[in-house]
Scaffold this motif. Structure first.
Motif, PDB file in Angstrom:
ATOM      1  N   SER A 135       0.841  -1.201   0.000  1.00 48.24           N
ATOM      2  CA  SER A 135       0.000   0.000   0.000  1.00 48.24           C
ATOM      3  C   SER A 135       0.874   1.247   0.000  1.00 48.24           C
ATOM      4  N   PHE A 136       0.592   2.177  -0.910  1.00 48.35           N
ATOM      5  CA  PHE A 136       1.278   3.468  -0.965  1.00 48.35           C
ATOM      6  C   PHE A 136       0.259   4.546  -0.611  1.00 48.35           C
ATOM      7  N   ILE A 137       0.528   5.292   0.458  1.00 48.29           N
ATOM      8  CA  ILE A 137      -0.460   6.239   0.978  1.00 48.29           C
ATOM      9  C   ILE A 137       0.182   7.600   1.218  1.00 48.29           C
ATOM     10  N   SER A 138      -0.548   8.640   0.898  1.00 44.14           N
ATOM     11  CA  SER A 138      -0.064  10.006   1.127  1.00 44.14           C
ATOM     12  C   SER A 138       0.123  10.274   2.616  1.00 44.14           C
ATOM     13  N   LEU A 139       1.143  11.049   2.932  1.00 46.11           N
ATOM     14  CA  LEU A 139       1.380  11.444   4.314  1.00 46.11           C
ATOM     15  C   LEU A 139       0.338  12.452   4.793  1.00 46.11           C
ATOM     16  N   GLU A 140      -0.418  12.981   3.857  1.00 43.96           N
ATOM     17  CA  GLU A 140      -1.496  13.908   4.206  1.00 43.96           C
ATOM     18  C   GLU A 140      -2.767  13.164   4.620  1.00 43.96           C
ATOM     19  N   ASN A 141      -2.773  11.850   4.458  1.00 42.97           N
ATOM     20  CA  ASN A 141      -3.974  11.060   4.724  1.00 42.97           C
ATOM     21  C   ASN A 141      -3.719  10.071   5.856  1.00 42.97           C
ATOM     22  N   LYS A 142      -3.582  10.603   7.070  1.00 46.63           N
ATOM     23  CA  LYS A 142      -3.264   9.758   8.222  1.00 46.63           C
ATOM     24  C   LYS A 142      -4.355   8.723   8.491  1.00 46.63           C
ATOM     25  N   SER A 143      -5.615   9.091   8.269  1.00 46.82           N
ATOM     26  CA  SER A 143      -6.716   8.168   8.530  1.00 46.82           C
ATOM     27  C   SER A 143      -6.623   6.932   7.646  1.00 46.82           C
ATOM     28  N   SER A 144      -6.116   7.104   6.428  1.00 49.01           N
ATOM     29  CA  SER A 144      -5.951   5.958   5.534  1.00 49.01           C
ATOM     30  C   SER A 144      -4.836   5.045   6.015  1.00 49.01           C
ATOM     31  N   TRP A 145      -3.776   5.634   6.593  1.00 40.73           N
ATOM     32  CA  TRP A 145      -2.712   4.830   7.195  1.00 40.73           C
ATOM     33  C   TRP A 145      -3.294   3.967   8.312  1.00 40.73           C
ATOM     34  N   ILE A 146      -4.105   4.582   9.147  1.00 37.58           N
ATOM     35  CA  ILE A 146      -4.679   3.871  10.301  1.00 37.58           C
ATOM     36  C   ILE A 146      -5.593   2.738   9.832  1.00 37.58           C
ATOM     37  N   SER A 147      -6.463   3.021   8.879  1.00 38.35           N
ATOM     38  CA  SER A 147      -7.395   1.989   8.409  1.00 38.35           C
ATOM     39  C   SER A 147      -6.670   0.861   7.689  1.00 38.35           C
ATOM     40  N   THR A 148      -5.604   1.193   6.958  1.00 38.82           N
ATOM     41  CA  THR A 148      -4.847   0.163   6.246  1.00 38.82           C
ATOM     42  C   THR A 148      -4.123  -0.758   7.223  1.00 38.82           C
ATOM     43  N   VAL A 149      -3.506  -0.160   8.240  1.00 40.79           N
ATOM     44  CA  VAL A 149      -2.812  -0.972   9.248  1.00 40.79           C
ATOM     45  C   VAL A 149      -3.820  -1.815  10.027  1.00 40.79           C
ATOM     46  N   LEU A 150      -4.966  -1.248  10.339  1.00 40.36           N
ATOM     47  CA  LEU A 150      -6.020  -2.011  11.025  1.00 40.36           C
ATOM     48  C   LEU A 150      -6.478  -3.190  10.194  1.00 40.36           C
ATOM     49  N   ASN A 151      -6.608  -2.973   8.895  1.00 43.43           N
ATOM     50  CA  ASN A 151      -7.015  -4.060   8.001  1.00 43.43           C
ATOM     51  C   ASN A 151      -5.994  -5.183   7.999  1.00 43.43           C
ATOM     52  N   ILE A 152      -4.708  -4.817   8.028  1.00 40.44           N
ATOM     53  CA  ILE A 152      -3.646  -5.831   8.101  1.00 40.44           C
ATOM     54  C   ILE A 152      -3.757  -6.591   9.420  1.00 40.44           C
ATOM     55  N   SER A 153      -4.052  -5.877  10.491  1.00 37.15           N
ATOM     56  CA  SER A 153      -4.129  -6.515  11.810  1.00 37.15           C
ATOM     57  C   SER A 153      -5.246  -7.553  11.887  1.00 37.15           C
ATOM     58  N   SER A 154      -6.259  -7.381  11.071  1.00 38.36           N
ATOM     59  CA  SER A 154      -7.373  -8.346  11.069  1.00 38.36           C
ATOM     60  C   SER A 154      -7.034  -9.604  10.276  1.00 38.36           C
ATOM     61  N   GLN A 155      -5.870  -9.596   9.611  1.00 38.52           N
ATOM     62  CA  GLN A 155      -5.476 -10.728   8.775  1.00 38.52           C
ATOM     63  C   GLN A 155      -4.181 -11.371   9.257  1.00 38.52           C
ATOM     64  N   THR A 156      -3.846 -11.169  10.537  1.00 31.48           N
ATOM     65  CA  THR A 156      -2.565 -11.678  11.035  1.00 31.48           C
ATOM     66  C   THR A 156      -2.476 -13.191  11.001  1.00 31.48           C
ATOM     67  N   ALA A 157      -3.617 -13.872  10.922  1.00 29.81           N
ATOM     68  CA  ALA A 157      -3.573 -15.335  10.818  1.00 29.81           C
ATOM     69  C   ALA A 157      -2.933 -15.755   9.501  1.00 29.81           C
ATOM     70  N   ASN A 158      -3.060 -14.861   8.494  1.00 34.37           N
ATOM     71  CA  ASN A 158      -2.436 -15.114   7.190  1.00 34.37           C
ATOM     72  C   ASN A 158      -1.366 -14.066   6.926  1.00 34.37           C
ATOM     73  N   ARG A 159      -0.561 -13.825   7.928  1.00 31.07           N
ATOM     74  CA  ARG A 159       0.394 -12.720   7.904  1.00 31.07           C
ATOM     75  C   ARG A 159       1.376 -12.786   6.745  1.00 31.07           C
ATOM     76  N   GLN A 160       1.781 -13.945   6.313  1.00 31.60           N
ATOM     77  CA  GLN A 160       2.836 -14.052   5.312  1.00 31.60           C
ATOM     78  C   GLN A 160       2.307 -13.767   3.915  1.00 31.60           C
ATOM     79  N   ILE A 161       2.838 -12.726   3.272  1.00 34.60           N
ATOM     80  CA  ILE A 161       2.491 -12.443   1.890  1.00 34.60           C
ATOM     81  C   ILE A 161       3.424 -13.231   0.977  1.00 34.60           C
ATOM     82  N   GLU A 162       3.001 -13.440  -0.235  1.00 32.87           N
ATOM     83  CA  GLU A 162       3.819 -14.164  -1.198  1.00 32.87           C
ATOM     84  C   GLU A 162       4.552 -13.171  -2.096  1.00 32.87           C
TER      85      GLU A 162
END
Length: 277
Positions: A214-241
């Motif tokens: 994910s590439f996100i603007s530094l002006e969009n902090k809320s998008s950083w937070i939501s993207t990281v939260l989304n990753i946190s909900s998928q930690t069971a499948n943490r390893q990307i290919e």
């Protein structure tokens, strides 16, 4: 140095672009802008760590060769055993969410931004920890900022480490909020280790070798937070290919061979030119 080399008659003179420039470093940016025109005046060969870095320094239509920074790929490959051992050493429980960052503490790397992201993330994900790997002049300020926000106990300042390849394995997400980058090699390392990445949009998209970054603007902090939260909900499948094909161009053996060939061929061309005089 290239000017001196030309005056001394050195036949092969190589300029290598590793970075660009961004907000927050006025003096350094002014120096780069002043020196940039000379980058096409003295070298006989132009190299860059990415297309973006090459075009920034030498010009969009300039003739340059991209030779990416490289790593020992196998050293960074994901290993669940190393992950468990490293998290245990860091005191990170299995059910905790660990966000990682690797970089020198300086304005370019923008670590304070991650502290702000964490502060707004914690009310929604209180079991989150942030690990900073590296050192530098901005570290005390970042530490003070974390304490001022009352979240110092959620941040690990690990300093300079020799086991960075193991630390990537322990992370559940990797963040790089840089104000500018020539490539962002730490993002490559993180992806080879199977770690989901969230990068600023000032990092070249060439750094995405998994197709899932994910590439996100530094002006969009809320998008950083939501993207990281989304990753946190998928930690069971943490390893990307990450495909071997995408990663191979960052393999240190292949890169060393390519660089050696370039040096040898350039030297041979220069010797041949001198012999005709």
């Amino acid at each position: 140095p290239l000017s001196a080399a030309k005056k001394a008659g050195v036949p092969v003179r190589i300029a290598h672009s590793h970075s660009t420039m961004g907000k927050g470093e006025l003096a350094k940016n002014l120096m780069k802008l002043a020196l940039r025109p000379l980058s096409n005046l003295y070298p006989t060969e132009r190299l860059a760590c990415s297309e973006y870095a090459g075009k920034w320094l030498f010009g969009r239509n300039a003739d340059f060769t991209v030779i990416p920074n490289a790593i020992e790929l196998e050293k960074f490959r994901f290993d669940p055993v190393i992950r468990q051992e490293t998290r245990r050493e860091l005191g990170i429980a299995d059910d905790m969410f660990l966000v990682g960052h690797v970089g020198r503490f300086m304005p370019q790397k923008n670590q304070a931004f991650l502290v702000d992201v964490l502060a707004e993330l914690l009310p929604q994900k209180p079991d989150t920890m942030l690990a900073f790997v590296g050192d530098g002049p901005d570290r005390p300020d970042v530490q003070q900022h974390a304490q001022a926000l009352g979240i110092g106990d959620h941040i690990l300042f690990l300093g300079q480490r020799t086991d960075v390849s193991h630390l990537y394995q322990a992370f559940d997400a990797f963040c790089l909020p840089s104000r500018y980058e020539g490539l962002g090699m730490v993002a490559i390392e993180a992806q080879v280790a199977g770690c989901p990445c969230v990068l600023s949009d000032q990092v070249p998209h060439e750094a995405d070798i998994s197709g899932k970054t994910s590439f996100i603007s530094l002006e969009n902090k809320s998008s950083w937070i939501s993207t990281v939260l989304n990753i946190s909900s998928q930690t069971a499948n943490r390893q990307i290919e990450t495909s071997n094909t995408c990663a191979e161009k960052y393999d240190i053996s292949a890169s060393a061979n390519r660089l050696t060939f370039l040096y040898v061929s350039s030297a041979e061309s220069a010797n041949g030119w001198e012999e005709t005089l």
